[in-house]
Design an enzyme around this catalytic site. Structure first.
Site, mmCIF file in Angstrom:
data_model
loop_
_atom_site.group_PDB
_atom_site.id
_atom_site.type_symbol
_atom_site.label_atom_id
_atom_site.label_comp_id
_atom_site.label_asym_id
_atom_site.label_seq_id
_atom_site.Cartn_x
_atom_site.Cartn_y
_atom_site.Cartn_z
ATOM 1 N N ASP A 207 0.840 -1.190 0.000
ATOM 2 C CA ASP A 207 0.000 0.000 0.000
ATOM 3 C C ASP A 207 0.878 1.244 0.000
ATOM 4 O OD1 ASP A 207 -2.760 1.185 0.390
ATOM 5 O OD2 ASP A 207 -1.605 2.167 1.978
ATOM 6 N N TYR B 274 3.441 9.690 0.139
ATOM 7 C CA TYR B 274 4.412 9.098 1.052
ATOM 8 C C TYR B 274 5.873 9.323 0.624
ATOM 9 C CZ TYR B 274 0.231 6.423 2.552
ATOM 10 O OH TYR B 274 -1.012 6.039 2.962
ATOM 11 N N LYS C 67 -1.852 6.117 -4.609
ATOM 12 C CA LYS C 67 -2.994 7.008 -4.331
ATOM 13 C C LYS C 67 -2.775 8.384 -4.938
ATOM 14 C CE LYS C 67 -3.566 4.736 0.175
ATOM 15 N NZ LYS C 67 -2.212 4.518 0.703
ATOM 16 N N HIS D 37 -6.934 9.575 -2.531
ATOM 17 C CA HIS D 37 -6.476 9.583 -1.126
ATOM 18 C C HIS D 37 -7.496 10.275 -0.202
ATOM 19 C CE1 HIS D 37 -2.342 9.172 0.990
ATOM 20 N NE2 HIS D 37 -3.308 8.990 1.860
HETATM 21 P P1 NAP Z 1 -0.173 0.537 11.812
HETATM 22 O O1 NAP Z 1 0.063 -0.518 10.789
HETATM 23 O O2 NAP Z 1 -1.482 0.613 12.507
HETATM 24 O O3 NAP Z 1 0.935 0.462 12.954
HETATM 25 C C1 NAP Z 1 2.297 0.550 12.703
HETATM 26 C C2 NAP Z 1 3.025 0.406 14.024
HETATM 27 O O4 NAP Z 1 2.771 -0.895 14.567
HETATM 28 C C3 NAP Z 1 4.511 0.557 13.892
HETATM 29 O O5 NAP Z 1 4.960 1.343 14.973
HETATM 30 C C4 NAP Z 1 5.057 -0.871 14.026
HETATM 31 O O6 NAP Z 1 6.286 -0.854 14.700
HETATM 32 C C5 NAP Z 1 3.998 -1.509 14.907
HETATM 33 N N1 NAP Z 1 3.831 -2.962 14.651
HETATM 34 C C6 NAP Z 1 3.719 -3.593 13.470
HETATM 35 N N2 NAP Z 1 3.542 -4.911 13.639
HETATM 36 C C7 NAP Z 1 3.563 -5.122 14.995
HETATM 37 C C8 NAP Z 1 3.443 -6.272 15.811
HETATM 38 N N3 NAP Z 1 3.272 -7.488 15.289
HETATM 39 N N4 NAP Z 1 3.515 -6.110 17.160
HETATM 40 C C9 NAP Z 1 3.691 -4.886 17.718
HETATM 41 N N5 NAP Z 1 3.806 -3.756 16.989
HETATM 42 C C10 NAP Z 1 3.748 -3.871 15.636
HETATM 43 O O7 NAP Z 1 0.269 1.970 11.207
HETATM 44 P P2 NAP Z 1 -0.352 2.967 10.140
HETATM 45 O O8 NAP Z 1 0.185 4.282 10.457
HETATM 46 O O9 NAP Z 1 -1.772 2.854 9.961
HETATM 47 O O10 NAP Z 1 0.241 2.431 8.829
HETATM 48 C C11 NAP Z 1 -0.289 1.354 8.057
HETATM 49 C C12 NAP Z 1 -0.384 1.735 6.604
HETATM 50 O O11 NAP Z 1 -1.725 2.172 6.300
HETATM 51 C C13 NAP Z 1 0.489 2.910 6.170
HETATM 52 O O12 NAP Z 1 1.830 2.529 5.991
HETATM 53 C C14 NAP Z 1 -0.196 3.290 4.888
HETATM 54 O O13 NAP Z 1 0.195 2.390 3.860
HETATM 55 C C15 NAP Z 1 -1.683 3.102 5.247
HETATM 56 N N6 NAP Z 1 -2.348 4.365 5.674
HETATM 57 C C16 NAP Z 1 -3.267 4.933 4.838
HETATM 58 C C17 NAP Z 1 -3.895 6.132 5.199
HETATM 59 C C18 NAP Z 1 -4.908 6.766 4.275
HETATM 60 O O14 NAP Z 1 -5.259 7.951 4.484
HETATM 61 N N7 NAP Z 1 -5.408 6.071 3.285
HETATM 62 C C19 NAP Z 1 -3.621 6.733 6.432
HETATM 63 C C20 NAP Z 1 -2.688 6.101 7.287
HETATM 64 C C21 NAP Z 1 -2.073 4.916 6.903
HETATM 65 P P3 NAP Z 1 7.627 -1.589 14.092
HETATM 66 O O15 NAP Z 1 7.910 -0.977 12.754
HETATM 67 O O16 NAP Z 1 8.663 -1.272 15.099
HETATM 68 O O17 NAP Z 1 7.290 -3.053 14.010
#
Ligand code: NAP
Length: 297
Positions: A50, A55, A84, A117
């Protein structure tokens, strides 16, 4: 079983792997780490990536994917790559150029999914699908009213295949999920693990999702981690989930989500954790007429 075999059909006949790898890079992490993490993710079985123009990491993700194609681990058609459209390209004549920039950066011929987005009309996106630059088109951060506006638009050529929204045990999106299911639109979840403290838009005072006592107790009961229970809860509701990690152990751990199942009683317990909490508040949208998070859902 890996995510390779776990896919769901989209309303246009393509398939999306139900577990996706998030590619945002926190400011303090060098982007080269993403190349490493993406390669580890492919080796671990992730096939869905994704990404987004916003980004500024499409070179790195593209480089990692191409190197895993070159070494024979995967073929291009095994990979599901999402990008996006960013909001500065909303004018219809700019939409294709944003996609072309993303493709150029990633050095790919097409994206599997191109998503708006933040809310705007879909029309110019349809041309990207017609041109073969995007296999599927979808939306992100649309509320029900905004989705309805698109679906009811006279002359709509392609329905969005998905709505990518924040979704986790504290914001379970049950109404949006029911609505999407009724329209054959896949719900793709982000912030599934409660995001991270290093994301600039996360309120540092918000509760840490993976520390939730109910989630932790359930993880103990299933001999899994809180992260796996949080992801499994979404998968069992028919949601496509994204998870981001730069840590090899946790990248591999997240693939274990296919190895166990929560009972329906425990699913109900997790339903009870909902508190409509957004980690991504969309504050930068305040005052904008298309602000998606002002409606109930
Ligand atoms: P998330 O996936 O909810 O959380 C990421 C965090 O979780 C990181 O600090 C990671 O740390 C930790 N983590 C991952 N696996 C783990 C596990 N098994 N145990 C404990 N901790 C764990 O974060 P997010 O910000 O939402 O990002 C996810 C993706 O969603 C983004 O990269 C992006 O692609 C997408 N996104 C889209 C939008 C939108 O507007 N469409 C907005 C936000 C995000 P470590 O790296 O240290 O493991």
């Amino acid at each position: 079983m890996s995510s390779v075999s776990q896919r769901v059909a989209l309303n246009d006949g393509h398939f999306i792997p139900v577990l996706g790898f998030g590619t945002t890079v926190p400011q303090k992490v060098p982007k080269s780490e993403l190349i490493k993490a993406t390669k580890i993710a492919i080796d671990a079985g992730f096939r869905h990536f994704d990404s987004a123009y916003l980004y500024e990491i499409e070179e790195e993700v593209g480089q990692a994917i191409r190197s895993k194609i070159a070494d024979g681990t995967v073929k291009r058609e095994d990979i599901f790559y999402t990008s996006k459209l960013w909001s500065t390209f909303h004018r219809p004549e700019l939409v294709r150029s944003c996609l072309e920039m993303s493709l150029k950066k990633a050095q790919l011929d097409y994206v599997d999914l191109y998503i708006i987005h933040f809310p705007m009309p879909l029309q110019a996106m349809e041309k990207c699908k017609d041109a073969g630059l995007a296999k599927s088109i979808g939306v992100s951060n649309f509320n029900r009213r905004q989705l309805e506006m698109i679906l009811n638009k006279p002359g709509l050529k392609y329905k969005p295949v998905c709505n990518q929204v924040e979704c986790h045990v504290y914001l379970n999106q049950s109404k949006m999920l029911d609505y999407c299911k009724s329209k054959d639109i896949a719900l793709v979840a982000y912030c599934t693990l409660g995001s991270s403290r290093d994301a600039v838009w996360v309120d540092q005072k918000s509760p840490v999702l993976l520390d939730d006592p109910v989630l932790c107790a359930m993880a103990k009961k299933y001999k899994q981690t809180p992260a796996l229970v949080a992801l499994r809860y979404l998968l069992q509701r028919g949601i496509v989930v994204l998870a981001r990690s730069f840590n090899e152990k946790r990248i591999k751990e997240n693939m274990q989500v296919f190895e166990f199942q929560l009972t329906s009683e425990d699913m109900k317990v997790l339903d009870g954790l909902n508190r409509n909490l957004r980690y991504n508040s969309g504050d930068f949208f305040n005052g904008h007429p298309n602000h998606p998070f002002t409606d109930e859902y």
